[in-house]
Design a protein around this motif. Structure first.
Motif, short mmCIF file in Angstrom:
data_model
loop_
_atom_site.label_atom_id
_atom_site.label_comp_id
_atom_site.label_asym_id
_atom_site.label_seq_id
_atom_site.Cartn_x
_atom_site.Cartn_y
_atom_site.Cartn_z
N LEU A 35 -16.21 -10.85 -1.33
CA LEU A 35 -14.85 -10.48 -0.73
C LEU A 35 -14.26 -10.70 0.55
O LEU A 35 -15.08 -10.86 1.46
CB LEU A 35 -14.62 -8.78 -0.92
N PRO A 36 -13.14 -10.95 0.77
CA PRO A 36 -12.27 -11.17 1.95
C PRO A 36 -12.59 -10.06 2.80
O PRO A 36 -12.63 -8.99 2.37
CB PRO A 36 -10.99 -11.65 1.68
N GLU A 37 -12.80 -10.34 4.30
CA GLU A 37 -13.20 -9.18 5.19
C GLU A 37 -12.13 -8.12 5.28
O GLU A 37 -11.18 -8.48 5.05
CB GLU A 37 -13.32 -9.90 6.55
N CYS A 38 -12.54 -6.96 5.44
CA CYS A 38 -11.45 -5.68 5.60
C CYS A 38 -10.69 -5.44 4.34
O CYS A 38 -9.80 -4.75 4.51
CB CYS A 38 -10.70 -5.90 6.75
N CYS A 39 -11.11 -6.03 3.13
CA CYS A 39 -10.10 -5.68 2.15
C CYS A 39 -10.51 -4.47 1.05
O CYS A 39 -9.57 -3.92 0.55
CB CYS A 39 -9.92 -7.03 1.14
N VAL A 40 -11.79 -3.84 1.52
CA VAL A 40 -11.99 -2.73 0.92
C VAL A 40 -11.87 -1.37 2.13
O VAL A 40 -12.60 -1.84 3.49
CB VAL A 40 -13.55 -2.66 0.54
N LYS A 41 -11.03 -0.44 1.94
CA LYS A 41 -10.83 0.62 2.96
C LYS A 41 -11.72 1.52 2.71
O LYS A 41 -11.64 2.13 1.48
CB LYS A 41 -9.38 0.87 3.15
N PHE A 42 -12.47 2.16 3.53
CA PHE A 42 -13.30 3.30 3.40
C PHE A 42 -12.62 4.48 4.10
O PHE A 42 -12.07 4.19 5.04
CB PHE A 42 -14.65 2.90 3.85
N GLY A 43 -13.21 5.52 3.74
CA GLY A 43 -12.51 6.65 4.25
C GLY A 43 -11.00 6.93 4.28
O GLY A 43 -10.55 7.39 5.46
N LYS A 44 -10.36 6.69 3.09
CA LYS A 44 -8.96 6.49 2.97
C LYS A 44 -8.60 7.21 1.85
O LYS A 44 -8.24 6.50 0.84
CB LYS A 44 -8.39 5.12 3.15
N PRO A 45 -8.68 8.57 1.76
CA PRO A 45 -8.49 9.13 0.21
C PRO A 45 -6.88 9.01 -0.17
O PRO A 45 -5.96 9.08 1.00
CB PRO A 45 -8.51 10.80 0.67
N VAL A 46 -6.71 8.93 -1.44
CA VAL A 46 -5.14 8.57 -1.85
C VAL A 46 -4.84 10.17 -2.14
O VAL A 46 -5.29 10.70 -2.71
CB VAL A 46 -5.36 7.56 -3.11
N GLY A 47 -3.69 10.19 -1.82
CA GLY A 47 -2.91 11.40 -2.20
C GLY A 47 -1.87 11.50 -3.24
O GLY A 47 -1.77 12.37 -4.11
N LEU A 48 -1.13 10.48 -3.38
CA LEU A 48 -0.39 10.30 -4.38
C LEU A 48 -0.20 8.64 -4.89
O LEU A 48 -0.08 7.65 -3.99
CB LEU A 48 1.18 10.68 -3.73
N ILE A 49 0.08 8.49 -6.30
CA ILE A 49 0.59 7.36 -6.76
C ILE A 49 1.72 7.20 -7.37
O ILE A 49 2.09 8.08 -8.24
CB ILE A 49 -0.62 6.68 -7.72
N ARG A 50 2.71 6.51 -6.73
CA ARG A 50 4.12 6.56 -7.56
C ARG A 50 4.20 5.26 -8.32
O ARG A 50 3.88 4.15 -7.94
CB ARG A 50 5.29 6.39 -6.39
N TRP A 51 4.69 5.39 -9.47
CA TRP A 51 4.57 4.16 -10.31
C TRP A 51 6.05 4.22 -11.33
O TRP A 51 6.41 5.28 -11.48
CB TRP A 51 3.28 4.27 -11.10
N GLY A 52 5.80 3.06 -11.94
CA GLY A 52 6.94 2.74 -12.92
C GLY A 52 8.26 3.30 -12.84
O GLY A 52 9.05 2.83 -11.83
N ALA A 53 8.76 4.23 -13.63
CA ALA A 53 9.98 4.54 -13.61
C ALA A 53 10.57 5.16 -12.30
O ALA A 53 11.89 4.69 -12.09
CB ALA A 53 10.04 5.88 -14.54
N VAL A 54 9.78 5.69 -11.58
CA VAL A 54 10.19 6.29 -10.20
C VAL A 54 10.50 5.12 -9.35
O VAL A 54 11.60 4.83 -8.60
CB VAL A 54 9.27 7.10 -9.39
#
Ligand code: FAD
Length: 350
Positions: A88-107
């Motif tokens: 994998l390219p360097e730094c493309c995996v982010k650690f310790g970065k919890p996701v809070g919200l996924i906005r998708w599609g219609a919105v």
């Protein structure tokens, strides 16, 4: 099992079979045999992480045991992943970065923006064509209602609610002076049916104490079900006390020492896991696993999939395992490859 028959919960199913088996033994042997067989039900419990009264007897058999036995990976999963990570390219995996919200599609479409925006708890945002969601079923049960905007479709939420998510833990016990003969084998607790019926004490969830491969002074105790969740709330001293009392009771040796240190997992209390692995409870079936694995929007929708779901709980037949998690990841990666081929590149914007 199967043939459309309803066998109810796994505990009642096993109890009936055990009672039938016990009749085959002479009367004076039945008490000891009952202890062995009921003790083994605690091991079955470890496969689900839940009280067997909540597990579906019919669907327990939907789990496929693959040939090859158990493989011990000496350096841990880092050893399996490192050849892949190297690519994998360097730094493309982010650690310790919890996701809070996924906005998708219609919105997103109202703003003519990207197909999805992944918002991290630290406020940073990432635009995406596809989002592969691999958080555990435990995390989805806790947060799915607030993690997606717009909300996930009804059948997805129903699957998240219906499938079971259990808990198991390991407790490592380090002894200054080991009291066991090395390589002699572990202890499996042969609980009597009466003892198991009164689950007033968290130690009743203990399945076995085993030697740890490669160490001559560390033992590992395995615990499952609601008792493991209680154990996680206790202090190290209370846990060491409880296990030592039990070892003394089962071995009949009141002089067994206390461990000098203990180290244990706390999967149920970890907010990024909320338990250990999925199981089929009495309200769920393979259809729920399929609903959980389906992309959103679904195949009948004109908009190509945006949210893809992977992780052990989405892999019917191989749920609760690492290979199930791996297969589901490959399945969703393949889905993106096929969509990319179909569109000759990224999917059309909304
Ligand atoms: C004690 C124990 C023993 C086991 N033994 C075996 C065994 O012998 N063989 C076997 O095959 N399986 C075993 N398993 C099961 C196996 O570990 C799991 O099935 C497997 O790890 C599941 O992988 P997963 O990717 O689906 O989910 P997980 O491993 O749960 O990964 C989910 C990831 O999502 C991350 N996450 C959670 N919330 C967020 C968020 N908001 N934002 C960003 N990331 C988030 C988590 O940090 C985690 O990295 C065992 C499990 C336990 C607990």
């Amino acid at each position: 099992m199967g043939c459309g028959k309803e066998h109810g919960n796994l505990f009642n199913f096993l109890t009936l079979r055990i009672q039938q088996e016990l009749q085959m033994f002479p009367e004076d042997k039945r008490y000891d045999m009952a202890r062995v067989m009921y003790g083994l039900t605690n091991r079955v419990r470890f496969l689900t992480g839940e009280d067997l009264t909540k597990v579906s007897a019919d669907n327990f058999g939907s789990y496929i045991a693959i040939p090859g036995g158990t493989v011990h990976i000496p350096v841990g999963f880092v050893g399996v992943l490192s050849p892949l990570i190297k690519e994998l390219p360097e730094c493309c995996v982010k650690f310790g970065k919890p996701v809070g919200l996924i906005r998708w599609g219609a919105v997103q479409s109202r703003k003519k923006g990207p197909r999805a925006i992944v918002q991290c708890c630290d406020g940073e945002e990432y635009c995406a064509d596809y989002v592969v969601i691999t958080v555990s079923l435990g995390v989805l049960k806790e947060h799915a209602d607030k993690m997606f905007c717009p909300a996930l479709p009804g059948n997805k939420m129903e699957a998240i609610g219906a499938l079971g998510y259990g808990n198991v833990d390991k407790i490592f016990l380090d002894y200054d002076k080991p009291f066991w003969v090395w390589s002699e084998g572990g202890i499996k607790f042969a609980w009597s049916p009466d003892e198991l019926a009164q689950r007033t004490d968290w130690t009743k969830g203990l399945v076995s104490v085993e030697e740890v491969e490669g160490s001559k002074h560390v033992l590992c105790a395995f615990i499952s079900g609601p008792e493991s969740v209680i154990m996680e709330q206790m202090s190290d001293e209370q846990v060491a006390e409880g296990i030592t009392k039990l070892l003394r009771q089962f071995t009949g040796d009141a002089s067994l020492p206390y461990p000098s240190t203990i180290l244990r997992s706390k999967w149920a209390s970890d907010p990024y896991f909320c338990g250990s692995y999925s199981y089929m409870n009495i309200n769920s079936n393979v259809g729920h696993q399929c609903d959980l694995s389906c992309p959103v929007p679904g195949s009948c929708d004109p908009v190509p999939p945006i949210l893809l779901f992977a992780g052990e709980a989405t892999c019917a037949g191989h749920h609760s395992t690492v290979h199930g998690a791996r297969l589901s990841g490959i399945r969703e990666a393949e889905r993106i490859i096929q969509l990319t081929k179909k569109f000759g590149g990224p999917p059309p914007q909304l």
